[in-house]
Enzyme design. Structure first.
Site, short mmCIF file in Angstrom:
data_model
loop_
_atom_site.label_atom_id
_atom_site.label_comp_id
_atom_site.label_asym_id
_atom_site.label_seq_id
_atom_site.Cartn_x
_atom_site.Cartn_y
_atom_site.Cartn_z
N LYS A 1 -8.30 10.50 -15.09
CA LYS A 1 -7.65 10.10 -13.84
C LYS A 1 -6.14 10.42 -13.90
O LYS A 1 -5.55 10.89 -12.93
CB LYS A 1 -7.86 8.60 -13.60
CG LYS A 1 -7.02 7.97 -12.50
CD LYS A 1 -7.40 8.40 -11.10
CE LYS A 1 -6.43 7.81 -10.08
NZ LYS A 1 -6.75 8.06 -8.71
N LYS B 1 3.35 4.23 -10.22
CA LYS B 1 2.63 3.43 -11.24
C LYS B 1 1.78 4.38 -12.11
O LYS B 1 1.81 4.32 -13.33
CB LYS B 1 1.72 2.41 -10.56
CG LYS B 1 0.75 1.72 -11.52
CD LYS B 1 -0.31 0.90 -10.81
CE LYS B 1 -1.37 1.69 -10.11
NZ LYS B 1 -2.69 1.76 -10.73
P1 NAP Z 1 -4.62 -3.16 -3.10
O1 NAP Z 1 -5.08 -2.95 -1.71
O2 NAP Z 1 -3.20 -3.56 -3.34
O3 NAP Z 1 -5.59 -4.25 -3.77
C1 NAP Z 1 -5.36 -4.76 -5.04
C2 NAP Z 1 -6.40 -5.82 -5.33
O4 NAP Z 1 -6.17 -6.32 -6.64
C3 NAP Z 1 -6.31 -7.04 -4.40
O5 NAP Z 1 -7.60 -7.53 -4.18
C4 NAP Z 1 -5.48 -8.01 -5.24
O6 NAP Z 1 -5.69 -9.38 -4.90
C5 NAP Z 1 -6.04 -7.74 -6.61
N1 NAP Z 1 -5.15 -8.15 -7.69
C6 NAP Z 1 -3.99 -7.56 -8.06
N2 NAP Z 1 -3.46 -8.20 -9.11
C7 NAP Z 1 -4.32 -9.20 -9.42
C8 NAP Z 1 -4.32 -10.21 -10.42
N3 NAP Z 1 -3.33 -10.30 -11.32
N4 NAP Z 1 -5.35 -11.07 -10.44
C9 NAP Z 1 -6.34 -10.99 -9.54
N5 NAP Z 1 -6.41 -10.07 -8.56
C10 NAP Z 1 -5.39 -9.18 -8.51
O7 NAP Z 1 -4.84 -1.85 -4.00
P2 NAP Z 1 -5.93 -0.69 -3.84
O8 NAP Z 1 -5.35 0.40 -3.04
O9 NAP Z 1 -7.24 -1.29 -3.47
O10 NAP Z 1 -5.96 -0.14 -5.35
C11 NAP Z 1 -6.75 -0.74 -6.37
C12 NAP Z 1 -6.76 0.20 -7.57
O11 NAP Z 1 -7.32 1.48 -7.18
C13 NAP Z 1 -5.38 0.52 -8.16
O12 NAP Z 1 -5.45 0.60 -9.54
C14 NAP Z 1 -5.04 1.89 -7.52
O13 NAP Z 1 -4.13 2.63 -8.30
C15 NAP Z 1 -6.42 2.52 -7.50
N6 NAP Z 1 -6.59 3.59 -6.50
C16 NAP Z 1 -6.11 3.44 -5.23
C17 NAP Z 1 -6.29 4.47 -4.30
C18 NAP Z 1 -5.77 4.34 -2.88
O14 NAP Z 1 -5.72 5.37 -2.18
N7 NAP Z 1 -5.41 3.16 -2.41
C19 NAP Z 1 -6.96 5.64 -4.67
C20 NAP Z 1 -7.46 5.75 -5.97
C21 NAP Z 1 -7.27 4.72 -6.87
P3 NAP Z 1 -4.87 -10.05 -3.68
O15 NAP Z 1 -5.67 -9.75 -2.45
O16 NAP Z 1 -4.81 -11.49 -4.01
O17 NAP Z 1 -3.50 -9.41 -3.66
#
Ligand code: NAP
Length: 296
Positions: free
Chosen positions: A171, A239
């Protein structure tokens, strides 16, 4: 059929969880911010009160949270997955985190008889919604084979790339490729414009030749339209680039192009552009060239 646990219902996790329900899996879900669970419970998921409770009710526990410390917290923390997981169960971490942290977590789980796959994804929120994510998987091959039908409910190109941590490494390779190519597109667009060539025509003329790429076709088009809305945000990309730079440094692998993009994104962040899409890297290149924010 394995009972699935799902932890982390953000932009990516929520649609991925919905796709598992659509595929007929029984899902128990938990999210730190409780309000975000409504959509998946309405679609048939059971709600749990902690990661520990999710694990106690599941055979395979999927995690989709933000960064390395967050994955450590939900797995190894006080009410973490490790407290509730039964021997023989599997944890699949689909977040993008450090390969070294992944290996440590896999060892801690293994001591409790729990297997782990690291299975980060590429394809953004549209890939999550349409179940077309590319998924890069590290871990034992037998565990991979067992979990393949579950991964197939969320993604299309699913590749077993090696042992624990290697999914995360691939990744990070993906992020190096994506971000360095993005920088090349920004330079070509700025150079074309400074030379009096319409960048839109430059993209049209080059995109189907040897220089063609997803970045040129998609981010290039956004650049010429000066559309800087986030598909993938600069802050999140940073990040991932930080993780890649740290892992490369630990291996004594110099990554000069990657360092440069990271620094240019730092400049974007200093200009208050961290919440814009990664195509806003163009603004940093334009500032260096003294040619800012003009329309074509
Ligand atoms: P996001 O919308 O910010 O969601 C993050 C999730 O993680 C939320 O449910 C959050 O809970 C939870 N979380 C964060 N810290 C936590 C903790 N300490 N304890 C418990 N829950 C926690 O992010 P996302 O876009 O879905 O991304 C998730 C992952 O996928 C990341 O690693 C990102 O790099 C990867 N990713 C993202 C994309 C993209 O296009 N967005 C593409 C590929 C990969 P709350 O609701 O309480 O905040």
């Amino acid at each position: 059929m394995d009972r699935i646990g799902f932890i982390g219902l953000g932009i990516m996790g929520r649609p991925m969880c919905l796709n598992l329900l659509k595929a007929g899996f029984a899902v128990t879900a938990w999210n730190r911010t409780a309000a975000k669970i409504a959509e998946v419970t309405a679609a048939g998921a059971d709600a749990a009160s902690s990661p520990e409770q999710v694990a106690s009710r599941s055979d395979v526990i999927i995690i989709m949270v933000s960064d390395s410390p967050d994955v450590q917290e939900v797995i190894l923390g006080e009410r973490g997955v490790i407290r509730g997981a039964q021997s023989g169960s599997v944890v699949i971490d689909m977040s993008t985190i450090s390969p070294a942290v992944t290996r440590d977590i896999a060892l801690a789980l293994a001591e409790n008889g729990v297997d782990m796959l690291d299975a980060p994804v590429s394809g953004g929120d549209t890939g999550a919604i349409n179940a077309t994510l590319a998924i890069m998987v590290g871990g034992d091959n037998t565990v991979f084979e067992r979990c393949l039908p579950i991964l197939q409910a969320m993604g299309k190109a699913i590749t077993h790339v090696g042992t624990n941590g290697m999914g995360q490494t691939v990744k990070l390779c993906n992020q190096i490729l994506v971000s360095v190519t993005n920088m090349a597109v920004c330079e070509a667009v700025t150079f074309a414009r400074a030379s009096g060539v319409n960048p839109r025509i430059m993209i049209e003329a080059t995109k189907d030749g040897a220089a063609g790429s997803w970045q040129l076709a998609n981010l290039g088009a956004k650049m010429v339209n000066r559309d800087f809305a986030p598909g993938f945000m600069i802050d999140l990309q940073q990040k991932d680039l930080k993780l890649a730079l740290e892992a490369a440094r630990d291996l004594l692998v110099a990554t000069p192009a990657l360092s440069l993009v990271h620094q240019l994104f730092v400049s974007n962040q200093a200009h208050g552009e961290g919440k814009e899409g990664t195509q806003a890297l163009l603004k940093s290149i334009e500032r260096l060239a003294g040619k800012q924010s003009q329309r074509w």
